[in-house]
Motif scaffolding. Sequence first.
Motif, mmCIF file in Angstrom:
data_model
loop_
_atom_site.group_PDB
_atom_site.id
_atom_site.type_symbol
_atom_site.label_atom_id
_atom_site.label_comp_id
_atom_site.label_asym_id
_atom_site.label_seq_id
_atom_site.Cartn_x
_atom_site.Cartn_y
_atom_site.Cartn_z
ATOM 1 N N THR A 298 -0.813 -0.249 -18.871
ATOM 2 C CA THR A 298 -0.223 -1.488 -18.337
ATOM 3 C C THR A 298 0.880 -1.167 -17.343
ATOM 4 N N LEU A 299 1.712 -0.185 -17.680
ATOM 5 C CA LEU A 299 2.791 0.196 -16.753
ATOM 6 C C LEU A 299 2.221 0.670 -15.427
ATOM 7 N N GLN A 300 1.201 1.509 -15.482
ATOM 8 C CA GLN A 300 0.625 2.043 -14.238
ATOM 9 C C GLN A 300 -0.071 0.949 -13.433
ATOM 10 N N ARG A 301 -0.712 0.004 -14.135
ATOM 11 C CA ARG A 301 -1.354 -1.106 -13.411
ATOM 12 C C ARG A 301 -0.312 -1.938 -12.668
ATOM 13 N N ARG A 302 0.774 -2.275 -13.362
ATOM 14 C CA ARG A 302 1.814 -3.089 -12.726
ATOM 15 C C ARG A 302 2.505 -2.319 -11.603
ATOM 16 N N LEU A 303 2.633 -1.025 -11.794
ATOM 17 C CA LEU A 303 3.232 -0.210 -10.743
ATOM 18 C C LEU A 303 2.330 -0.181 -9.509
ATOM 19 N N GLY A 304 1.002 -0.100 -9.721
ATOM 20 C CA GLY A 304 0.069 -0.141 -8.593
ATOM 21 C C GLY A 304 0.136 -1.459 -7.851
ATOM 22 N N GLU A 305 0.292 -2.562 -8.586
ATOM 23 C CA GLU A 305 0.415 -3.876 -7.954
ATOM 24 C C GLU A 305 1.689 -3.964 -7.126
ATOM 25 N N LEU A 306 2.781 -3.384 -7.618
ATOM 26 C CA LEU A 306 4.040 -3.372 -6.862
ATOM 27 C C LEU A 306 3.903 -2.563 -5.588
ATOM 28 N N MET A 307 3.196 -1.432 -5.651
ATOM 29 C CA MET A 307 2.993 -0.610 -4.459
ATOM 30 C C MET A 307 2.193 -1.365 -3.415
ATOM 31 N N ALA A 308 1.147 -2.065 -3.856
ATOM 32 C CA ALA A 308 0.343 -2.843 -2.915
ATOM 33 C C ALA A 308 1.165 -3.975 -2.314
ATOM 34 N N ARG A 309 1.985 -4.613 -3.115
ATOM 35 C CA ARG A 309 2.805 -5.742 -2.636
ATOM 36 C C ARG A 309 3.844 -5.285 -1.621
ATOM 37 N N ALA A 310 4.410 -4.093 -1.877
ATOM 38 C CA ALA A 310 5.442 -3.575 -0.974
ATOM 39 C C ALA A 310 4.848 -2.863 0.235
ATOM 40 N N GLY A 311 3.540 -2.526 0.171
ATOM 41 C CA GLY A 311 2.919 -1.769 1.242
ATOM 42 C C GLY A 311 3.271 -0.302 1.187
ATOM 43 N N ALA A 312 3.559 0.203 -0.015
ATOM 44 C CA ALA A 312 3.948 1.598 -0.192
ATOM 45 C C ALA A 312 2.717 2.455 -0.453
ATOM 46 N N GLU A 313 2.724 3.661 0.094
ATOM 47 C CA GLU A 313 1.613 4.589 -0.100
ATOM 48 C C GLU A 313 1.922 5.652 -1.146
ATOM 49 N N SER A 314 3.155 5.688 -1.622
ATOM 50 C CA SER A 314 3.539 6.658 -2.650
ATOM 51 C C SER A 314 4.655 6.060 -3.490
ATOM 52 N N ARG A 315 4.911 6.673 -4.627
ATOM 53 C CA ARG A 315 5.992 6.183 -5.481
ATOM 54 C C ARG A 315 7.353 6.412 -4.840
ATOM 55 N N ILE A 316 7.466 7.499 -4.093
ATOM 56 C CA ILE A 316 8.735 7.755 -3.398
ATOM 57 C C ILE A 316 9.012 6.647 -2.387
ATOM 58 N N GLN A 317 7.991 6.270 -1.633
ATOM 59 C CA GLN A 317 8.150 5.189 -0.659
ATOM 60 C C GLN A 317 8.417 3.871 -1.370
ATOM 61 N N LEU A 318 7.778 3.657 -2.512
ATOM 62 C CA LEU A 318 8.030 2.434 -3.278
ATOM 63 C C LEU A 318 9.486 2.353 -3.702
ATOM 64 N N GLY A 319 10.052 3.486 -4.133
ATOM 65 C CA GLY A 319 11.454 3.486 -4.527
ATOM 66 C C GLY A 319 12.367 3.090 -3.383
ATOM 67 N N TRP A 320 12.061 3.625 -2.183
ATOM 68 C CA TRP A 320 12.884 3.292 -1.013
ATOM 69 C C TRP A 320 12.758 1.813 -0.649
ATOM 70 N N LEU A 321 11.519 1.313 -0.671
ATOM 71 C CA LEU A 321 11.296 -0.091 -0.336
ATOM 72 C C LEU A 321 11.871 -1.022 -1.397
ATOM 73 N N ALA A 322 11.816 -0.603 -2.647
ATOM 74 C CA ALA A 322 12.348 -1.442 -3.726
ATOM 75 C C ALA A 322 13.844 -1.643 -3.566
ATOM 76 N N VAL A 323 14.544 -0.586 -3.185
ATOM 77 C CA VAL A 323 15.988 -0.717 -2.949
ATOM 78 C C VAL A 323 16.260 -1.625 -1.760
ATOM 79 N N ARG A 324 15.462 -1.445 -0.694
ATOM 80 C CA ARG A 324 15.662 -2.254 0.506
ATOM 81 C C ARG A 324 15.385 -3.727 0.250
ATOM 82 N N LYS A 325 14.392 -4.015 -0.587
ATOM 83 C CA LYS A 325 14.042 -5.398 -0.883
ATOM 84 C C LYS A 325 14.895 -6.007 -1.990
ATOM 85 N N GLY A 326 15.751 -5.185 -2.598
ATOM 86 C CA GLY A 326 16.583 -5.702 -3.676
ATOM 87 C C GLY A 326 15.855 -5.831 -4.995
ATOM 88 N N TRP A 327 14.758 -5.095 -5.140
ATOM 89 C CA TRP A 327 14.007 -5.143 -6.388
ATOM 90 C C TRP A 327 14.657 -4.281 -7.464
#
Length: 328
Positions: A298-327
């Motif tokens: 479940t965690l990995q599924r939700r994490l994949g959905e967050l990556m798709a929503r943010a347009g991130a291609e990696s978890r590192i990029q997701l972390g950067w975008l999450a901070v920028r978006k205030g997530w």
Amino acid sequence: MLAALGLGPAEEEIYCLLVGRCGSSALELAAECGRPPAEVLRLLTALAERGLAVAARSDSAARTATRFTAAPPAVALGGELRRRRDELRTAELAVLALSEQHRTAAAAGSLVEVITDVDAVRHRFLQLQESARHEVRSMMVPALAVVPPHRNPAEKAGVRRGVRYRTIVQRAALNEPGMVGQALAALADGQQVAVADEVPVKLMIADRELAMLPLLPGRNTAAASVLVHAGGLLEALVAYFELAWESAYPLSMNTAGDDIEETRDDRIDELDARILGLLLSGLTDQAAAGQLGISRRTLQRRLGELMARAGAESRIQLGWLAVRKGWA
């Protein structure tokens, strides 16, 4: 009537008289049309040479007494008519080809217009808005000097005409004196304003007909500009604006009406925020899932959905975008 087939007015007159008779001489036709017999004979001879009349003269008869009979019009003129039609069709195709060549050359020549004079730039900036019938899209950067926002009378006139205005403002521009007031006035007029962390280029688009942007890269506040006319390049600019609009944050007035606030439609729920927080703190998927009381899948599924929503291609990029978006 038959001039298109090469008959002069006098030849047509004599031929039409001859068609209505079984046979006539130059003398008889001259008496009817009022022309001299010698002229009528000359015209009849010319018609005979073209195959439009047939002469029947005995050796003993005077030339003016020679009897002429009209050749059948469908036979005599049909061939000429078809030839002229073929020529006209060929000419028509040539005109169409030339017209297309001219249109292409004109479009290429007028697709982009370079303007460097500051007064001409201001004039064209106002003209662009005055030409809009449906919508004006714009992207605003800080430190606008050529046409400051408070010196844009065409904007209010456009709003009064019913033109829709959508503007993306770079966040830093809102810190300039009077800009919040300008944004509040625009929102009160019914305009749509959104904010973005970065606006890479100053841009204005009127309908899908004209666009204006800086001539040189990195010179957003300089006067030198490019006016882009309708075409593929303009469609690309419209698509670029729409993508930027989707990722910008809409602005609205606060409840008191004295300030602006952002509407962030991309907020995430509490569980996703906790997942991001734990992973950014360095926990493994298994450890984070255990703390949250959910399965690793479940965690990995939700994490994949967050990556798709943010347009991130990696978890590192997701972390950067999450901070920028205030997530997180």
